[in-house]
Design an enzyme around this catalytic site. Structure first.
Site, PDB file in Angstrom:
ATOM      1  N   ASN A 144      10.220   7.949   0.135  1.00  0.00           N
ATOM      2  CA  ASN A 144       9.446   8.202  -1.072  1.00  0.00           C
ATOM      3  C   ASN A 144       9.274   6.841  -1.756  1.00  0.00           C
ATOM      4  OD1 ASN A 144       8.661   8.687  -3.717  1.00  0.00           O
ATOM      5  ND2 ASN A 144       9.877  10.545  -3.898  1.00  0.00           N
ATOM      6  N   ASP A 192      -2.721  12.078  -3.000  1.00  0.00           N
ATOM      7  CA  ASP A 192      -2.971  13.536  -2.943  1.00  0.00           C
ATOM      8  C   ASP A 192      -3.407  14.039  -4.310  1.00  0.00           C
ATOM      9  OD1 ASP A 192      -2.099  14.247  -0.191  1.00  0.00           O
ATOM     10  OD2 ASP A 192      -0.205  13.410  -0.894  1.00  0.00           O
ATOM     11  N   GLU A 227       4.903   5.189   3.398  1.00  0.00           N
ATOM     12  CA  GLU A 227       4.266   6.475   3.730  1.00  0.00           C
ATOM     13  C   GLU A 227       5.327   7.482   4.138  1.00  0.00           C
ATOM     14  OE1 GLU A 227       2.529   9.437   4.049  1.00  0.00           O
ATOM     15  OE2 GLU A 227       0.882   8.038   3.793  1.00  0.00           O
ATOM     16  N   LYS A 262      -4.895  22.123  -7.985  1.00  0.00           N
ATOM     17  CA  LYS A 262      -4.537  23.228  -8.891  1.00  0.00           C
ATOM     18  C   LYS A 262      -3.688  22.709 -10.052  1.00  0.00           C
ATOM     19  CE  LYS A 262      -4.627  26.736  -5.345  1.00  0.00           C
ATOM     20  NZ  LYS A 262      -3.838  27.242  -4.242  1.00  0.00           N
ATOM     21  N   GLU A 286       0.862  -1.188   0.000  1.00  0.00           N
ATOM     22  CA  GLU A 286       0.000   0.000   0.000  1.00  0.00           C
ATOM     23  C   GLU A 286       0.893   1.232   0.000  1.00  0.00           C
ATOM     24  OE1 GLU A 286      -3.053   0.416   3.034  1.00  0.00           O
ATOM     25  OE2 GLU A 286      -3.545   2.425   2.262  1.00  0.00           O
ATOM     26  N   ASP A 315     -10.783  10.642  -5.298  1.00  0.00           N
ATOM     27  CA  ASP A 315     -12.008  11.444  -5.230  1.00  0.00           C
ATOM     28  C   ASP A 315     -11.914  12.624  -6.198  1.00  0.00           C
ATOM     29  OD1 ASP A 315      -9.884  12.177  -3.427  1.00  0.00           O
ATOM     30  OD2 ASP A 315     -11.151  13.831  -2.764  1.00  0.00           O
TER      31      ASP A 315
HETATM   32  C1  LIG Z   1      -4.436  12.133   0.459  1.00  0.00           C
HETATM   33  S1  LIG Z   1      -3.466  11.182   1.512  1.00  0.00           S
HETATM   34  C2  LIG Z   1      -4.396   9.666   1.602  1.00  0.00           C
HETATM   35  C3  LIG Z   1      -3.925   8.791   2.721  1.00  0.00           C
HETATM   36  C4  LIG Z   1      -4.660   7.462   2.833  1.00  0.00           C
HETATM   37  N1  LIG Z   1      -4.415   6.615   1.688  1.00  0.00           N
HETATM   38  C5  LIG Z   1      -6.129   7.686   3.040  1.00  0.00           C
HETATM   39  O1  LIG Z   1      -6.887   7.443   2.094  1.00  0.00           O
HETATM   40  O2  LIG Z   1      -6.493   8.120   4.139  1.00  0.00           O
HETATM   41  C6  LIG Z   1      -2.082  10.716   0.494  1.00  0.00           C
HETATM   42  C7  LIG Z   1      -0.915  10.152   1.294  1.00  0.00           C
HETATM   43  O3  LIG Z   1       0.120   9.750   0.406  1.00  0.00           O
HETATM   44  C8  LIG Z   1       1.379  10.065   1.005  1.00  0.00           C
HETATM   45  N2  LIG Z   1       2.358  10.198  -0.090  1.00  0.00           N
HETATM   46  C9  LIG Z   1       2.383  11.143  -1.052  1.00  0.00           C
HETATM   47  N3  LIG Z   1       3.409  10.938  -1.901  1.00  0.00           N
HETATM   48  C10 LIG Z   1       4.046   9.820  -1.462  1.00  0.00           C
HETATM   49  C11 LIG Z   1       5.190   9.104  -1.920  1.00  0.00           C
HETATM   50  N4  LIG Z   1       5.878   9.500  -2.993  1.00  0.00           N
HETATM   51  N5  LIG Z   1       5.565   7.997  -1.229  1.00  0.00           N
HETATM   52  C12 LIG Z   1       4.883   7.603  -0.136  1.00  0.00           C
HETATM   53  N6  LIG Z   1       3.812   8.243   0.357  1.00  0.00           N
HETATM   54  C13 LIG Z   1       3.386   9.336  -0.305  1.00  0.00           C
HETATM   55  C14 LIG Z   1       1.112  11.361   1.760  1.00  0.00           C
HETATM   56  O4  LIG Z   1       2.037  11.549   2.803  1.00  0.00           O
HETATM   57  C15 LIG Z   1      -0.305  11.138   2.274  1.00  0.00           C
HETATM   58  O5  LIG Z   1      -0.334  10.577   3.556  1.00  0.00           O
END
Ligand SMILES: C[S@@+](CC[C@H](N)C(=O)[O-])C[C@H]1O[C@@H](n2cnc3c(N)ncnc32)[C@H](O)[C@@H]1O
Length: 234
Positions: free
Chosen positions: A121, A143, A94, A147, A69, A179
């Site tokens: 990352n 995420d 994460e 924008k 995940e 979403d």
């Molecule tokens: C919008 S949040 C959604 C979190 C979770 N999946 C949820 O639905 O509650 C997106 C997550 O992806 C993580 N994230 C973004 N880019 C990432 C990357 N390159 N590697 C690992 N995690 C990442 C962010 O830190 C964030 O916690």
């Protein structure tokens, strides 16, 4: 971990941004105490560091299946899966350190033995994986970067999709939900335009009976606001 993070900060940043959210002292202590048991981040950094042997990740053989995940947030879905399928391995990646600490707390309370965590990352982790070694990959609501000028920060690009398709053992094992209609359209178009390398895919708007509907806090918030949840499988 903290020393690794400052020495090799490149591996902990994404799209050029440093992740620096505040973390409580108790969470920091928990990470210092037990994170090393559940992670192979140091191995991955070595993999990318040409001074070391260029060996891909070797996962423990005792698990029936390997799941990943990416961006698990506070880890609700990751933990739920790890509890439900104790014979399967769940790798959670994460960059948000508070999320890592939350999952560590639950892992230690429930004594879960089938989770590997990474604070890197995710791209660096994925690049160090053996091809065709993963059963399922989940990316739950990455995420959206709404924008247009921020779209370049989005996690999913053609290159990332291509890498994911090389890691899975069989077709239709990558699940992405979002979403954001614009993110969905962009991913959908990318797959259609690159069918030769990415293969076919399925799309749907999730409803209550679907497995991935409402499975994270972030997603439930979007649903409460009346947003649709789009899913791509390929
Ligand atoms: C919008 S949040 C959604 C979190 C979770 N999946 C949820 O639905 O509650 C997106 C997550 O992806 C993580 N994230 C973004 N880019 C990432 C990357 N390159 N590697 C690992 N995690 C990442 C962010 O830190 C964030 O916690």
């Amino acid at each position: 971990m903290i020393s690794l993070k400052s020495e090799y900060s490149k591996y902990y940043t994404y799209k050029g941004r440093k992740i620096s959210k505040k973390i409580s002292l108790s969470k920091k202590n928990l990470i210092d105490k037990i994170y090393h048991i559940y992670t192979i981040d140091e191995f991955i950094i070595r993999y990318h560091n040409k001074n070391y042997l260029n060996q891909k990740i070797v996962l423990p053989k005792k698990f029936n299946r390997v799941n990943i995940e990416i961006g698990f947030g506070d880890g609700e879905f990751l933990i739920k899966n790890a509890i439900a399928y104790p014979k399967e391995l769940f790798i959670g990646i994460e960059v948000y350190l508070n999320g890592i600490a939350k999952v560590l707390q639950t892992i230690s309370e429930l004594k879960l033995k089938n989770i590997i965590l990474s604070n890197l990352n995710s791209i660096y982790f994925l690049e160090a994986m053996t091809l065709r070694s993963v059963d399922k990959i989940f990316i739950i609501n990455p995420d959206p970067w709404k924008k247009k000028r921020h779209h370049k920060r989005r996690l999913i690009s053609f290159e990332v999709m291509e890498l994911l398709t090389k890691l899975i053992k069989s077709k239709n094992s990558i699940y992405i939900t979002t979403d954001s209609e614009s993110y969905f359209n962009d991913m959908n178009n990318l797959i259609i335009e690159n069918r030769d390398s990415l293969g076919s895919h399925n799309v749907k708007i999730l409803s209550e009976n679907d497995e991935l509907y409402g499975i994270s806090r972030y997603q439930r918030k979007a649903i409460e606001k009346g947003e649709k949840i789009y899913q791509l499988t390929f």
